[in-house]
Write an enzyme that holds these catalytic residues in place. Sequence first.
Site, PDB file in Angstrom:
ATOM      1  N   GLU A 173       0.836  -1.199   0.000  1.00 34.50           N
ATOM      2  CA  GLU A 173       0.000   0.000   0.000  1.00 34.50           C
ATOM      3  C   GLU A 173       0.878   1.260   0.000  1.00 34.50           C
ATOM      4  OE1 GLU A 173      -3.529   1.909   2.827  1.00 34.50           O
ATOM      5  OE2 GLU A 173      -2.144   0.428   3.641  1.00 34.50           O
ATOM      6  N   HIS A 174       1.808   1.324   0.935  1.00 33.54           N
ATOM      7  CA  HIS A 174       2.739   2.453   1.044  1.00 33.54           C
ATOM      8  C   HIS A 174       4.156   1.934   0.860  1.00 33.54           C
ATOM      9  CE1 HIS A 174      -0.654   3.306   3.936  1.00 33.54           C
ATOM     10  NE2 HIS A 174      -0.733   4.374   3.147  1.00 33.54           N
TER      11      HIS A 174
END
Length: 436
Positions: A332-333
Amino acid sequence: MPCRILTLQSEAQWPLLGDMLAGRYDPDDAVEPVVRDILAAVRSKGDEALAEYTRRFDCPDFTPALLHVTSEEVAQAVASVPADDIAIIRQAADNIRSFHEAQKERSWFVTHDDGTILGQKVTPVDRAGLYVPGGKGGDTPLLSSLLMNAIPAQVAGVTSITVASPPRPDGTLNPHLLAAAHILGITDIIRAGSAWAVAAFAFGTQTIAPVDVIAGPGNIFVTTAKRMVQGRVAIDMIAGPSEILILADATARPDWVAADMLSQAEHDPLASSILVTTEPALAEAVTAELERQLATLPRADIARKALADWGAVVVVPDMDVAVAIANRVAPEHLEVLTAQPWELAGSLRHAGALFLGPYSPEPLGDYFAGPNHVLPTMGTARFSSALSVQTFCKRTSIIAASRAFAERNADAVARLARLEGLEAHARSAASRNSQQ
């Protein structure tokens, strides 16, 4: 030791990490029957079902009359929020709006020499329903999620936006949440949470109109409800627990790396925080820093479990292997804390968002920089993207053929139709040929 330490000599050893993460993807089969009953109840009983579930789980004295927040309540909330907080929310909203304005698509048309016009018409959906979790006891609402969901919808041109959030035990919503809605110009706010809010958006009730797109984060009940109504309405995505992967070399500060890992670990016991580094010394220093910072972290119990179950410090021989591992995880990040982060950016193919350099910590993007923080998780960044203006738009093809184009191509179209056994299609095309 707060999390496991792995040594991978090549991408071929990816399963050592991949197998560890696989358990995060297992669905909870016990949730679906519960959500199915909730959806059916709201579809059948409407506002009364919303009130029943809200009484049971959020506010004991809730009635259907309390579903809709009044303008007087919003005004009181705005007046109670410190001016400094209002200013911060406005600045964050301005940053987010500026970024998403650059995403706007425009309709386009191409005119052929024979007069045929082909094109694509971009149209916003009519209605969007945005879910905002209330946080612990309704006192820590995800203001940033309201901004990140509502502003792209507004930039897209959606004219009807409804926000749903669960009330506190006394029936109120957090003043900061109402102030944020006021700053955005959103007036349609309902007190409803969990799967029953999703059901209201999907099916409508006596006082809530059904929407075209449902967006916003939530727990497993919200996520399951969104998955089950998808197709009747559009949804932003099926999002799982938060995750971060950090690529770091010898230039990275251990205390900053640890702080960034903990920024995700404190979210949820299922959150995943992974460091991939070429430096064994950094791996050891970050592990020590995690312990030191956990000692004073208010949500240390949550963060410790997340790190123990789904966290890892991975040592690799070089950045080529590090990049390969990052692309396998598709996090996601993805933070890049290296001497030359831009040199790696082109090779990092799969991530919800890239945070390049030591002064781009994940929370800066989560709250303030402007890019959207509603991101694909659980490896889905391999094929999906962040929430955007496009989430709230649809594209319609336009065909305005000239007589010359229709006549010239009638026989070809008819032949293709007959190859598929569709004679009526063939006759429709052939009827435009004046030579027959």
